[in-house]
Structures are given as C-alpha cells and as structure tokens.
Motif scaffolding. Structure first.
Motif, PDB file in Angstrom:
ATOM      1  N   ILE A   1       0.839  -1.203   0.000  1.00  0.00           N
ATOM      2  CA  ILE A   1       0.000   0.000   0.000  1.00  0.00           C
ATOM      3  C   ILE A   1       0.871   1.249   0.000  1.00  0.00           C
ATOM      4  O   ILE A   1       0.626   2.202  -0.763  1.00  0.00           O
ATOM      5  CB  ILE A   1      -0.952  -0.013   1.210  1.00  0.00           C
ATOM      6  N   ARG A   2       1.901   1.255   0.833  1.00  0.00           N
ATOM      7  CA  ARG A   2       2.757   2.438   0.955  1.00  0.00           C
ATOM      8  C   ARG A   2       3.583   2.704  -0.302  1.00  0.00           C
ATOM      9  O   ARG A   2       4.025   3.834  -0.525  1.00  0.00           O
ATOM     10  CB  ARG A   2       3.664   2.274   2.179  1.00  0.00           C
ATOM     11  N   ASN A   3       3.775   1.682  -1.136  1.00  0.00           N
ATOM     12  CA  ASN A   3       4.483   1.900  -2.393  1.00  0.00           C
ATOM     13  C   ASN A   3       3.705   2.809  -3.344  1.00  0.00           C
ATOM     14  O   ASN A   3       4.293   3.440  -4.215  1.00  0.00           O
ATOM     15  CB  ASN A   3       4.777   0.569  -3.091  1.00  0.00           C
ATOM     16  N   GLY A   4       2.399   2.866  -3.203  1.00  0.00           N
ATOM     17  CA  GLY A   4       1.589   3.797  -3.974  1.00  0.00           C
ATOM     18  C   GLY A   4       1.746   3.652  -5.479  1.00  0.00           C
ATOM     19  O   GLY A   4       1.967   4.652  -6.172  1.00  0.00           O
ATOM     20  N   CYS A   5       1.597   2.451  -5.994  1.00  0.00           N
ATOM     21  CA  CYS A   5       1.730   2.217  -7.444  1.00  0.00           C
ATOM     22  C   CYS A   5       0.426   2.604  -8.137  1.00  0.00           C
ATOM     23  O   CYS A   5      -0.346   1.758  -8.608  1.00  0.00           O
ATOM     24  CB  CYS A   5       2.084   0.766  -7.717  1.00  0.00           C
ATOM     25  N   ILE A   6       0.183   3.919  -8.195  1.00  0.00           N
ATOM     26  CA  ILE A   6      -1.086   4.448  -8.694  1.00  0.00           C
ATOM     27  C   ILE A   6      -1.053   4.505 -10.219  1.00  0.00           C
ATOM     28  O   ILE A   6      -0.188   5.131 -10.818  1.00  0.00           O
ATOM     29  CB  ILE A   6      -1.364   5.838  -8.103  1.00  0.00           C
ATOM     30  N   ASN A   7      -2.016   3.855 -10.825  1.00  0.00           N
ATOM     31  CA  ASN A   7      -2.115   3.751 -12.274  1.00  0.00           C
ATOM     32  C   ASN A   7      -3.261   4.645 -12.749  1.00  0.00           C
ATOM     33  O   ASN A   7      -4.429   4.328 -12.543  1.00  0.00           O
ATOM     34  CB  ASN A   7      -2.375   2.290 -12.662  1.00  0.00           C
ATOM     35  N   ASP A   8      -2.907   5.776 -13.392  1.00  0.00           N
ATOM     36  CA  ASP A   8      -3.944   6.685 -13.899  1.00  0.00           C
ATOM     37  C   ASP A   8      -4.220   6.463 -15.380  1.00  0.00           C
ATOM     38  O   ASP A   8      -4.940   7.239 -16.005  1.00  0.00           O
ATOM     39  CB  ASP A   8      -3.565   8.141 -13.632  1.00  0.00           C
ATOM     40  N   GLY A   9      -3.669   5.401 -15.940  1.00  0.00           N
ATOM     41  CA  GLY A   9      -3.906   5.075 -17.335  1.00  0.00           C
ATOM     42  C   GLY A   9      -2.845   5.587 -18.288  1.00  0.00           C
ATOM     43  O   GLY A   9      -2.853   5.225 -19.462  1.00  0.00           O
ATOM     44  N   THR A  10      -1.942   6.437 -17.814  1.00  0.00           N
ATOM     45  CA  THR A  10      -0.867   6.930 -18.671  1.00  0.00           C
ATOM     46  C   THR A  10       0.309   5.948 -18.630  1.00  0.00           C
ATOM     47  O   THR A  10       0.519   5.271 -17.620  1.00  0.00           O
ATOM     48  CB  THR A  10      -0.399   8.323 -18.230  1.00  0.00           C
TER      49      THR A  10
ATOM     50  N   PRO B   1      -6.242   5.743  -8.871  1.00  0.00           N
ATOM     51  CA  PRO B   1      -5.996   7.012  -8.180  1.00  0.00           C
ATOM     52  C   PRO B   1      -6.927   7.189  -6.980  1.00  0.00           C
ATOM     53  O   PRO B   1      -8.002   6.588  -6.904  1.00  0.00           O
ATOM     54  CB  PRO B   1      -6.265   8.060  -9.263  1.00  0.00           C
ATOM     55  N   VAL B   2      -6.524   8.064  -6.074  1.00  0.00           N
ATOM     56  CA  VAL B   2      -7.272   8.229  -4.831  1.00  0.00           C
ATOM     57  C   VAL B   2      -7.269   9.700  -4.414  1.00  0.00           C
ATOM     58  O   VAL B   2      -6.275  10.406  -4.581  1.00  0.00           O
ATOM     59  CB  VAL B   2      -6.660   7.342  -3.718  1.00  0.00           C
ATOM     60  N   ASP B   3      -8.416  10.153  -3.901  1.00  0.00           N
ATOM     61  CA  ASP B   3      -8.531  11.490  -3.333  1.00  0.00           C
ATOM     62  C   ASP B   3      -8.545  11.361  -1.816  1.00  0.00           C
ATOM     63  O   ASP B   3      -9.519  10.870  -1.239  1.00  0.00           O
ATOM     64  CB  ASP B   3      -9.824  12.159  -3.816  1.00  0.00           C
TER      65      ASP B   3
ATOM     66  N   HIS C   1     -12.600   0.789  -5.688  1.00  0.00           N
ATOM     67  CA  HIS C   1     -12.348   2.108  -6.290  1.00  0.00           C
ATOM     68  C   HIS C   1     -13.013   3.216  -5.485  1.00  0.00           C
ATOM     69  O   HIS C   1     -13.286   4.295  -6.018  1.00  0.00           O
ATOM     70  CB  HIS C   1     -12.843   2.153  -7.741  1.00  0.00           C
ATOM     71  N   ALA C   2     -13.268   2.980  -4.216  1.00  0.00           N
ATOM     72  CA  ALA C   2     -14.013   3.925  -3.392  1.00  0.00           C
ATOM     73  C   ALA C   2     -13.171   4.355  -2.198  1.00  0.00           C
ATOM     74  O   ALA C   2     -11.999   3.990  -2.059  1.00  0.00           O
ATOM     75  CB  ALA C   2     -15.328   3.296  -2.932  1.00  0.00           C
ATOM     76  N   ASN C   3     -13.776   5.149  -1.326  1.00  0.00           N
ATOM     77  CA  ASN C   3     -13.097   5.614  -0.122  1.00  0.00           C
ATOM     78  C   ASN C   3     -13.010   4.508   0.925  1.00  0.00           C
ATOM     79  O   ASN C   3     -13.815   3.571   0.944  1.00  0.00           O
ATOM     80  CB  ASN C   3     -13.849   6.805   0.485  1.00  0.00           C
TER      81      ASN C   3
END
Length: 443
Positions: free
Chosen positions: A16-25, A85-87, A416-418
């Motif tokens: 989780i802490r690695n934050g491998c966030i995939n926004d599609g790019t 991604p996350v807000d 994909h939610a909070n």
C-alpha cells in the motif's frame, strides 16, 4: 495474532505504501517498486523468479515452484500490484499509509487487490520454504497495469512471454465473501466477467453567440438529451449459465427465483431484492451504459459546436459489439444521426466452466473453513486479468476467503471507493485457502 496474519499484514502494508497508482498513462504505476518488494520477500525460499518490463518501470514478476511431474497441472496465483488514483479528502485515514487499526488494514488497494497479491506471495513463500515439492508446478504472477486494462501487464505477457505464464488453471480476484441467505450460507466464486466497450459519442452542433440561444443548434443541449436517453434506456435481459446456477444456488423463494431467470419477468425479481444486490443482479444480466465523462464548450458566451461524451458500456458473456451498436441505434432514436460513435477500448466478456478439478479443490478448501456453506459460481460486472487466460482456454476463477466481519455489500462498495480496508482474519483465511487449494490440486 498468528504468524501468517502478521506476515501478510506487514507485506500488504508495504505494498500500500508503495503507492503504485495507475492513472492510465504509460509512465504511471511504476509497479517495479512492488515487484522488487515481492521478489525480496520471496528471496531464498526456493522459487525461480523472472521479471518483465513492458515499459520502463512497468514491471511484472513471475515466481515458479517447479513440479516433479511435467504431465501434472500448473496452477497460477495472479495478483496485480497497481491501484487506482485516490482522493485523500474522502478518507478517514491516509489512503497510502497502510495503517493497522484494531485488526484492520486501511489503504488504497486493501481490497482491490493488494490484499490478495500479498496473500499469494506469502502462500508461495511458505509452501516453497516448507520443503513441499508438488507434482504440478505453482506459479505466482505479480502483474502490472490491471487497473488500466492490462495492455502493459497480463496482456503484454500473453503476447510477448506466453511460455513464462503458461498454466492450466488461474486464481485471481475477486470472490470468497460469505453470503447469508434464507437457505443457508453461500460463497461466491467468480467464474466470468462482463466485457467492456467504452465509447466516445461525439455530438455535433453549430457554433454561435451565447446571447442568441433561440433555435440555436447547441451541441451541449443535444448532449444532455443523449445522456438522458443512454442512461434511461431499458436494455433486454441476457442470461448466462453462470447466472442461472447462481440463482439456483442462492435459494431464493421460488417466485423470486423463477422471475430472475425469466427475461420477460426479471424486473419482478429485481424489485424484491435488497438495493445493493439488485444493482449487481441487474448488471450481470443486462448490457449496461453509464455516461461518465463529458467534454465540450470553450467559453461562456459561445454556443458549442461539438461535445464529446465517454460512455462505459459493459457486455454480458454472449453479447458482442454488434449488440452495442444496436443499443445506440434504439436508445438514441432520431438523435442517432446527430452523433458519431467511436469505440475507444474494448474487451470480450468471458466465462469459465465450473466442472474442473480447480473448482472441486476450491470448494473443498472453502467448506473446510465454513462447513455449512456452499460455493456457487458468479460473474463480476468489472474487468480482471482473468480474461487474458480464458482467451487461451485456461479456466480462471476469482477467489479468496473472507471472515464473517466482511459483508457482501461492504465488499462491493469499497472497490475504487473511499476507506478501503480488510481485516487480518480475512488475510489469514485467504493464505490458508490458497495453500490448501495448491496442495490439493498439485499433489
């Protein structure tokens, strides 16, 4: 806390802490951070490992525990390492913190699906380190890019490194939640998924001055009607064998069950289900269209001459892109001539049979934990990397095992939610499930 729970909890927190966030790019994700973490976790346990990069940083890793009999089956445990991604504003806790609070791990990916990826890695390490040498081979695939469709992950491997991922059976996301029904407890095993046909609908108008709107050919006004028509149009029911088996397995009252498997009466059944379950049931039996993105207009005083709408369309197994085009024709009616439609991403729906040795092994392992429960096949409205292996003729199921603290509604609402989170007991149960299935199937 058991040693298994402690090990998988620690690994999940670090993923989780690695934050491998995939926004599609193409440059997002950078899953190499987590493949290196997982390779380090597996180092020295007796597995062979190989890493593949589809693009710099977009890494997937295969770990193999070779079997002793080349004719015996190969089982793959496949988990993705990227997250959406996350807000952070919508979260109670830091979404990339991996916090452990009262036996629950919080963070982006805690339920989709870093919890399972960590459990698969722990299962692989423990089995290999124990000295177990199966007849069949065990593979663990930590794969990139699932959250953007898999073109740089499982899809890339299927095309460029097929031998490395060749197998006879696959376990991936997402099943294993205990469901309480009037006829007893049920555990859903995901055997298929809908296919996507994401479309861009371009609405045409005529630019003009915003001070003279009467009789103007305003593309945004027409787009509003397009959105309304697409979201409100009642598509016909399309039922698969997995759907019929799910309805039979859930033990509904006969009147509800009969309605749910009758295309002409399905709404009678849906109206009698709880809202969350009704929404899932509708999605699994209908072509769905959700207009989710709109782009148009340049200035407040300029009537727009073009508006683009992006629509998330999902096909039930058995439906095709031709069904999608027919949907547009009928739903839009006279507006169809005012728009152009472009398919921007597509995948076929897929479904695996349930009369397999893997199904039997999963059922034995799950009911050993929950003896009163029955495993039943189900579909998922979302997409997974399982489809790449089903396309190669490999049965692929989504399965884990969750504690009684996890309800089906809570589980579905976290994707994909909070506030994604998972309890440590579920992590332990999932490791034990995978271990039992591997030992049963591979010998």
């Amino acid at each position: 806390m058991s040693e298994i729970a402690a090990e998988v909890t620690d690994l999940l927190q670090r993923l989780i802490r690695n934050g491998c966030i995939n926004d599609g790019t193409p440059d997002s994700g950078q899953e190499i951070r987590s493949t290196e973490l997982l390779a380090d976790h597996l180092h020295g346990c007796g597995v062979d490992m190989e890493t593949f990069e589809s693009l710099p940083g977009r890494a997937s890793m295969v770990a193999r525990l070779e079997g002793t009999d080349p004719t015996a089956p190969t089982l793959m445990l496949m988990g993705h390492t990227d997250v959406v991604p996350v807000d952070p504003d919508g979260w109670q806790r830091d979404p990339l913190g991996g916090e452990l609070v009262d036996g629950v791990v919080w963070g982006r990916g805690a339920i989709d699906m870093l919890n399972l990826t960590a459990s698969m890695a722990v299962t692989t390490r423990r089995l290999a380190a124990s000295g177990w040498r199966p007849r069949g081979s065990l593979l663990f695939l930590a794969v990139a890019d699932e959250e953007a469709g898999g073109a740089l992950g499982a899809g890339w491997l299927a095309e460029h490194a097929r031998e490395a991922v060749r197998c006879d059976y696959v376990i991936t996301e997402n099943g294993g939640v205990l469901q309480r029904t009037a006829s007893g407890e049920r555990i859903g095993v995901t055997v298929g998924e809908k296919g996507i046909c994401w479309c861009r609908v371009r609405v045409h108008g005529t630019p003009g001055h915003g001070s003279r709107p009467l009789h103007a050919d305003n593309a945004l006004v027409k787009a509003a009607e397009v959105v309304t028509r697409l979201s409100a149009y009642p598509t016909a029911a399309h039922m698969t064998e997995a759907w019929r088996r799910w309805v039979a397995g859930m033990g509904f009252e006969p009147a509800i069950a009969d309605a749910l498997v009758d295309p002409a009466r399905i709404w009678e059944g849906l109206d009698q289900l709880p809202p969350g379950l009704a929404g899932t049931a509708h999605a699994l039996t209908h072509l769905t269209a959700s207009p989710n993105v709109i782009r148009g207009g340049e200035k407040t005083n300029v009537i727009p001459g073009r508006v683009d709408i992006e629509v998330d369309i999902r096909k039930v197994p058995g439906q095709t892109d031709e069904d999608v085009l027919e949907f547009f024709d009928t739903a839009l009616g006279p507006l169809r001539g005012e728009v152009d439609i472009e398919v921007i991403q597509r995948d076929d729906p897929s479904e695996s049979p349930v009369d397999t040795p893997l199904w039997d092994a999963i059922n034995r392992a799950a009911t050993a934990v929950y003896p009163e429960a029955r495993c039943i096949p189900t579909l998922t409205p979302g997409g997974t990397d399982a489809r790449f292996f089903r396309a190669m003729g490999v049965p692929a199921y989504g399965m884990a095992l969750y504690s009684r603290a996890m309800s089906l509604q809570q589980f579905n609402e976290m994707f994909h939610a909070n506030d994604e989170r998972v309890d440590q007991e579920s992590l332990r149960l999932t490791v034990e499930l995978y271990s039992a299935v591997a030992r049963d199937l591979l010998g």
